[in-house]
Structure formats: structure tokens, C-alpha cells
Design an enzyme around this catalytic site. Structure first.
Site, PDB file in Angstrom:
ATOM      1  CG  ASN A  42       1.454  20.864  41.255  1.00 63.58           C
ATOM      2  OD1 ASN A  42       0.537  20.225  41.290  1.00 63.58           O
ATOM      3  ND2 ASN A  42       2.601  20.936  41.921  1.00 63.58           N
ATOM      4  CB  ILE A  43       1.523  22.572  35.046  1.00 64.31           C
ATOM      5  CG1 ILE A  43      -0.127  22.128  34.879  1.00 64.31           C
ATOM      6  CG2 ILE A  43       2.198  21.845  33.709  1.00 64.31           C
ATOM      7  CD1 ILE A  43      -0.990  22.833  34.044  1.00 64.31           C
ATOM      8  CD  GLU A  44       6.701  20.722  40.052  1.00 66.96           C
ATOM      9  OE1 GLU A  44       7.633  19.620  39.890  1.00 66.96           O
ATOM     10  OE2 GLU A  44       6.447  21.133  41.529  1.00 66.96           O
ATOM     11  CB  CYS A  53       0.173  27.391  41.544  1.00 65.35           C
ATOM     12  SG  CYS A  53       1.648  28.001  42.617  1.00 65.35           S
ATOM     13  CD  GLU A  55      -3.198  27.388  44.842  1.00 66.35           C
ATOM     14  OE1 GLU A  55      -2.444  26.741  43.906  1.00 66.35           O
ATOM     15  OE2 GLU A  55      -2.740  27.636  45.911  1.00 66.35           O
ATOM     16  CB  CYS A  86       2.689  30.817  46.194  1.00 68.38           C
ATOM     17  SG  CYS A  86       1.972  31.500  44.383  1.00 68.38           S
ATOM     18  CB  CYS A  89      -2.036  31.707  43.810  1.00 64.49           C
ATOM     19  SG  CYS A  89      -1.189  30.407  42.704  1.00 64.49           S
TER      20      CYS A  89
HETATM   21  N1  THU Z   1       2.176  24.755  44.539  1.00 62.78           N
HETATM   22  C1  THU Z   1       0.785  25.035  44.221  1.00 62.78           C
HETATM   23  O1  THU Z   1       0.226  24.535  43.066  1.00 62.78           O
HETATM   24  N2  THU Z   1      -0.120  25.818  44.996  1.00 62.78           N
HETATM   25  C2  THU Z   1       0.249  26.049  46.134  1.00 62.78           C
HETATM   26  O2  THU Z   1      -0.794  26.467  46.987  1.00 62.78           O
HETATM   27  C3  THU Z   1       1.613  25.876  46.844  1.00 62.78           C
HETATM   28  C4  THU Z   1       2.636  25.451  45.851  1.00 62.78           C
HETATM   29  C5  THU Z   1       2.915  23.900  43.703  1.00 62.78           C
HETATM   30  C6  THU Z   1       4.125  24.605  43.242  1.00 62.78           C
HETATM   31  C7  THU Z   1       5.102  23.532  42.576  1.00 62.78           C
HETATM   32  O3  THU Z   1       4.740  22.972  41.498  1.00 62.78           O
HETATM   33  C8  THU Z   1       5.090  22.776  44.027  1.00 62.78           C
HETATM   34  O4  THU Z   1       3.613  23.025  44.540  1.00 62.78           O
HETATM   35  C9  THU Z   1       6.039  22.916  44.879  1.00 62.78           C
HETATM   36  O5  THU Z   1       6.237  24.439  45.230  1.00 62.78           O
END
Ligand code: THU
Length: 125
Positions: A42-44, A53, A55, A86, A89
Site C-alpha cells: 500500500n502507498i498512502e 492499496c 492489491e 476493499c 480492489c
Molecule cells: N489497504 C490495503 O492496502 N489493502 C487492503 O486489503 C485493505 C486496506 C490499505 C489502504 C490503506 O493504506 C491502509 O490499508 C488502511 O486502510
């Protein structure tokens, strides 16, 4: 590539996650139809909505390299919780791995769902 091997790669990808806001570190690893592995994390973003996300990072890396059909994707969270994908995804999975599977971990056990189970009646054109 076994489910467990793919899950181990997904777990190792949690260390690459850029998640300074949620501190929820997620890794993913997918297997293409021709047995190539692509990874993601994941890259915020400071603008939270721009977050990607794990995925989708893995799937978009694969598509950008010319691979558009995937057999399975493993997803893991660093804290050991079950990282159910989510809705966005799931819709992307519906596009590129309609007949595929999602490998997760629950209480130390490998669990598996089909994409169709996770997204019944997904949108298609
Ligand atoms: N996130 C994912 O990367 N994949 C998931 O299946 C659920 C959520 C990440 C998004 C965000 O960076 C962090 O988790 C919190 O929601």
C-alpha cells in the site's frame, strides 16, 4: 507457486509499504496465468484519497508490464490481521482475474476465496 509461498512473498512486501498515516502495512503478491509473480504494497498519501492499496499496486504493476490475466493473489497485513480486499480492489480483480482466487491468512491458517465469492455480480461492460 503454492498458496503458502505466494502468501510469504505478500508478507515480505509489508516492509515496503508506505503507510505513515494509518500505520497499517499491507503486502500483496499475484501469480499471472503464465506463472509470473508481481508484488505490491500500500502507498498512502497526505491527501488520503490518493492512497493505493497493496492489491492494486501489484495488479497495476503487472498490467503495465503487459500481463492482464491472473490466477491468484495473496494479501497480508503486517499486524497479522486478515487483509480482506476493499471493494475497489475487488472490482479491479473482477477485471483481471474473474476466475481467480484470493489467498489470505486468518489466525495463522491459509484461507482462500474466489473473486466471485468476494464480489458477486461485479460490474462488467
Ligand atoms: N489497504 C490495503 O492496502 N489493502 C487492503 O486489503 C485493505 C486496506 C490499505 C489502504 C490503506 O493504506 C491502509 O490499508 C488502511 O486502510
Amino acid at each position: 507457486m503454492s498458496d503458502i509461498e505466494l502468501l510469504e512473498i505478500a508478507k515480505s512486501m509489508c516492509d515496503k509499504a508506505y503507510a505513515p498515516y494509518s500505520k497499517f502495512y499491507v503486502g500483496a503478491a499475484l501469480l499471472t496465468d503464465d506463472d509470473k509473480v508481481f508484488t505490491g504494497c500500500n502507498i498512502e498519501n497526505a491527501s488520503y484519497g490518493a492512497t493505493n492499496c497493496a492489491e492494486r499496486t501489484a495488479m497495476f504493476k503487472a498490467v503495465s508490464e503487459g500481463y492482464t490475466h491472473f490466477k491468484k493473489i495473496a494479501v497480508a497485513a503486517k499486524d497479522g490481521s486478515t487483509a480482506y480486499p476493499c471493494g475497489v480492489c475487488r472490482q479491479v480483480m473482477n477485471e483481471f482475474m474473474y476466475d481467480g482466487e484470493v489467498i489470505l491468512e486468518e489466525a495463522g491458517e491459509v484461507i482462500k476465496y474466489t473473486v466471485k465469492e468476494l464480489l458477486p455480480h461485479g460490474f462488467t461492460l
